[in-house]
Design an enzyme around this catalytic site. Structure first.
Site, PDB file in Angstrom:
ATOM      1  N   GLY A 101      38.244  45.200  32.142  1.00 26.11           N
ATOM      2  CA  GLY A 101      38.892  44.909  33.417  1.00 26.11           C
ATOM      3  C   GLY A 101      40.377  44.654  33.236  1.00 26.11           C
ATOM      4  O   GLY A 101      40.788  43.981  32.294  1.00 26.11           O
ATOM      5  N   ARG A 122      57.967  46.522  21.519  1.00 29.44           N
ATOM      6  CA  ARG A 122      59.295  46.066  21.122  1.00 29.44           C
ATOM      7  C   ARG A 122      59.269  45.270  19.814  1.00 29.44           C
ATOM      8  O   ARG A 122      60.239  45.275  19.061  1.00 29.44           O
ATOM      9  CB  ARG A 122      59.940  45.277  22.255  1.00 29.44           C
ATOM     10  N   ARG A 149      35.892  51.813  30.631  1.00 30.23           N
ATOM     11  CA  ARG A 149      34.769  51.449  29.775  1.00 30.23           C
ATOM     12  C   ARG A 149      34.164  52.749  29.241  1.00 30.23           C
ATOM     13  O   ARG A 149      34.022  53.718  29.982  1.00 30.23           O
ATOM     14  CB  ARG A 149      33.742  50.620  30.544  1.00 30.23           C
ATOM     15  N   GLY A 208      38.953  41.848  26.842  1.00 30.33           N
ATOM     16  CA  GLY A 208      38.046  40.709  26.776  1.00 30.33           C
ATOM     17  C   GLY A 208      37.010  40.847  25.681  1.00 30.33           C
ATOM     18  O   GLY A 208      37.189  41.610  24.720  1.00 30.33           O
ATOM     19  N   ASP A 209      35.879  40.152  25.836  1.00 26.45           N
ATOM     20  CA  ASP A 209      34.900  40.117  24.754  1.00 26.45           C
ATOM     21  C   ASP A 209      34.267  41.480  24.475  1.00 26.45           C
ATOM     22  O   ASP A 209      33.954  41.796  23.327  1.00 26.45           O
ATOM     23  CB  ASP A 209      33.815  39.056  25.021  1.00 26.45           C
ATOM     24  N   THR A 240      42.086  38.850  30.201  1.00 26.78           N
ATOM     25  CA  THR A 240      41.038  38.821  31.223  1.00 26.78           C
ATOM     26  C   THR A 240      41.314  37.670  32.177  1.00 26.78           C
ATOM     27  O   THR A 240      41.729  36.590  31.731  1.00 26.78           O
ATOM     28  CB  THR A 240      39.632  38.645  30.607  1.00 26.78           C
ATOM     29  N   ASP A 259      39.157  35.974  33.647  1.00 29.69           N
ATOM     30  CA  ASP A 259      38.051  35.020  33.631  1.00 29.69           C
ATOM     31  C   ASP A 259      38.313  33.800  32.749  1.00 29.69           C
ATOM     32  O   ASP A 259      37.655  32.772  32.914  1.00 29.69           O
ATOM     33  CB  ASP A 259      36.765  35.707  33.149  1.00 29.69           C
ATOM     34  N   ASP A 269      37.437  33.256  29.751  1.00 31.05           N
ATOM     35  CA  ASP A 269      36.171  32.887  29.127  1.00 31.05           C
ATOM     36  C   ASP A 269      36.101  33.259  27.652  1.00 31.05           C
ATOM     37  O   ASP A 269      35.013  33.451  27.100  1.00 31.05           O
ATOM     38  CB  ASP A 269      35.005  33.547  29.880  1.00 31.05           C
ATOM     39  N   ARG A 329      32.797  36.060  36.497  1.00 30.82           N
ATOM     40  CA  ARG A 329      31.580  36.491  35.803  1.00 30.82           C
ATOM     41  C   ARG A 329      30.673  35.289  35.582  1.00 30.82           C
ATOM     42  O   ARG A 329      30.237  34.672  36.546  1.00 30.82           O
ATOM     43  CB  ARG A 329      31.945  37.204  34.496  1.00 30.82           C
ATOM     44  N   ALA A 336      39.416  22.167  47.906  1.00 29.43           N
ATOM     45  CA  ALA A 336      38.082  22.527  48.410  1.00 29.43           C
ATOM     46  C   ALA A 336      37.177  21.298  48.469  1.00 29.43           C
ATOM     47  O   ALA A 336      37.269  20.394  47.634  1.00 29.43           O
ATOM     48  CB  ALA A 336      37.456  23.589  47.521  1.00 29.43           C
ATOM     49  N   LYS A 351      35.252  15.260  58.972  1.00 31.65           N
ATOM     50  CA  LYS A 351      35.827  16.570  58.669  1.00 31.65           C
ATOM     51  C   LYS A 351      35.240  17.617  59.608  1.00 31.65           C
ATOM     52  O   LYS A 351      34.023  17.729  59.741  1.00 31.65           O
ATOM     53  CB  LYS A 351      35.544  16.962  57.213  1.00 31.65           C
ATOM     54  N   GLU A 367      31.316  33.653  41.275  1.00 32.81           N
ATOM     55  CA  GLU A 367      30.364  34.757  41.437  1.00 32.81           C
ATOM     56  C   GLU A 367      29.141  34.616  40.534  1.00 32.81           C
ATOM     57  O   GLU A 367      28.086  35.177  40.814  1.00 32.81           O
ATOM     58  CB  GLU A 367      31.042  36.097  41.166  1.00 32.81           C
TER      59      GLU A 367
END
Length: 328
Positions: free
Chosen positions: A15, A29, A76, A106-107, A130, A132, A134, A176, A191, A218, A227
């Site tokens: 990604g 460079r 990919r 990423g991984d 990435t 994420d 992670d 992920r 939030a 509220k 996700e």
């Protein structure tokens, strides 16, 4: 004695993330600074298999430090999962006289690079790119900070509508199986609830929390959902569940999706990408291989690709405590 590295290849894979272009620029460079040739491979591992490459010099990467995406593109490759595919890639690198590779991703990218290096003896260094965040061995990955800012800006705008219409919004963010984006953006955007894979609140606790918010006066709320959260099958079913049990809430869903992966990288990501990539080139020139570069406590560090793949970057538990306190 390690073979002298005279020609380094660079690619982006998996990604895309904001700051990948800054990383490419820094690799090219730094190579130029040390009088080392640099070759870019298009579309990740698939480009290595197809021999899709371009010679890069300091002028090739002008005016890209501020651009999102990746000028080398990303993909990919199922073919690279096979021995035949990796052998074809190795032959192309040999024909192009590539002595070592820098892999930005990423991984999945690091896993492919690790296998490739073991099979064909080509030194590789991984640069974590990435949104994420992670990856073990670094506190921050390239693109994560920009994604956070994108998410917070979006939630700020959603809150305007939530307040105007007395609505409850469920906002799904990427990550992920990791909740870094959700947790930090949720705190930053104020939030009322944050749902992440690492901490299963349970449906009943969510209902209790929203009911307490209503009793506290509220009239609108924001719930940030990673996700990969396991509390519901998906964010839409979660919203339906809440509407069924708390019918006085006018609940809506917003899935932010791929806007989180685009846009101009933040200053933090540009600097991070630059520091990591300079270090990656210098490690190869020092005869090091099969490592990932990372930033720990604001210092450039490295760990083996094996450690990066097997280790786990854990959520800061104190942030969970803080989010609960501030949602009161």
């Amino acid at each position: 004695m390690s073979k002298k590295v005279r020609r380094i290849g660079v690619m982006t894979s998996g990604g895309d993330s904001p700051g990948m272009n800054a990383a490419i620029r820094a690799v090219v460079r730094t190579c130029a600074y040390y009088h080392t040739d640099c070759v870019g491979f298009y579309r990740g591992f698939q480009g290595m298999i197809n021999g899709e490459s371009i010679n890069l010099n300091a002028r090739s990467v002008r005016n890209i430090v501020n651009q999102g995406g990746t000028i080398l593109q990303s993909a990919r490759s199922k073919e690279f999962l096979t021995e035949e595919g990796r052998a074809k890639a190795a032959k192309n690198l040999k024909d192009a006289e590539i002595d070592a590779m820098i892999l930005i991703g990423g991984d999945g990218t690091f896993r492919g690079g690790q296998v490739f290096s073991k099979e064909h003896g080509i030194p590789v260094i991984g640069v974590p790119g990435t949104i994420d965040n992670d990856i073990y061995g670094t506190h921050y990955t390239i693109g994560y900070d920009t994604a956070l800012n994108t998410v917070v800006e979006a939630i700020d705008k959603i809150r305007d509508t939530a307040s105007s219409h007395n609505r409850l919004f469920f906002v799904e963010v990427m990550g992920r199986d990791a909740g870094f984006i959700a947790l930090n953006s949720g705190i930053g955007a104020g939030a009322e609830e944050i749902l992440i894979p690492e901490e299963d609140l349970g449906l009943e606790r969510l209902l209790d929390s929203l009911e307490r918010s209503r009793r506290a006066g509220k009239t609108s709320s924001i719930v940030v959902v990673s996700e990969g959260d396991k509390i519901g099958k998906n964010v839409f079913e979660l919203a339906d569940y809440v509407k069924k049990h708390l019918p006085y809430y006018d609940a809506r869903v917003t899935v932010l999706g791929h806007i989180q992966r685009g846009g101009r990288p933040s200053c933090f990501d540009r600097v991070l990408a630059s520091r990591l990539s300079v270090k990656a080139v210098e490690l190869l020139l020092d005869g090091k291989k099969d490592l990932m570069v990372g930033m720990l406590n604001n210092e450039m560090e490295s760990c083996s690709l094996d450690q990066a793949l097997k280790g786990k970057h854990n959520i800061n538990k104190d942030l969970l405590r803080i989010s609960e306190i501030l949602s009161t």
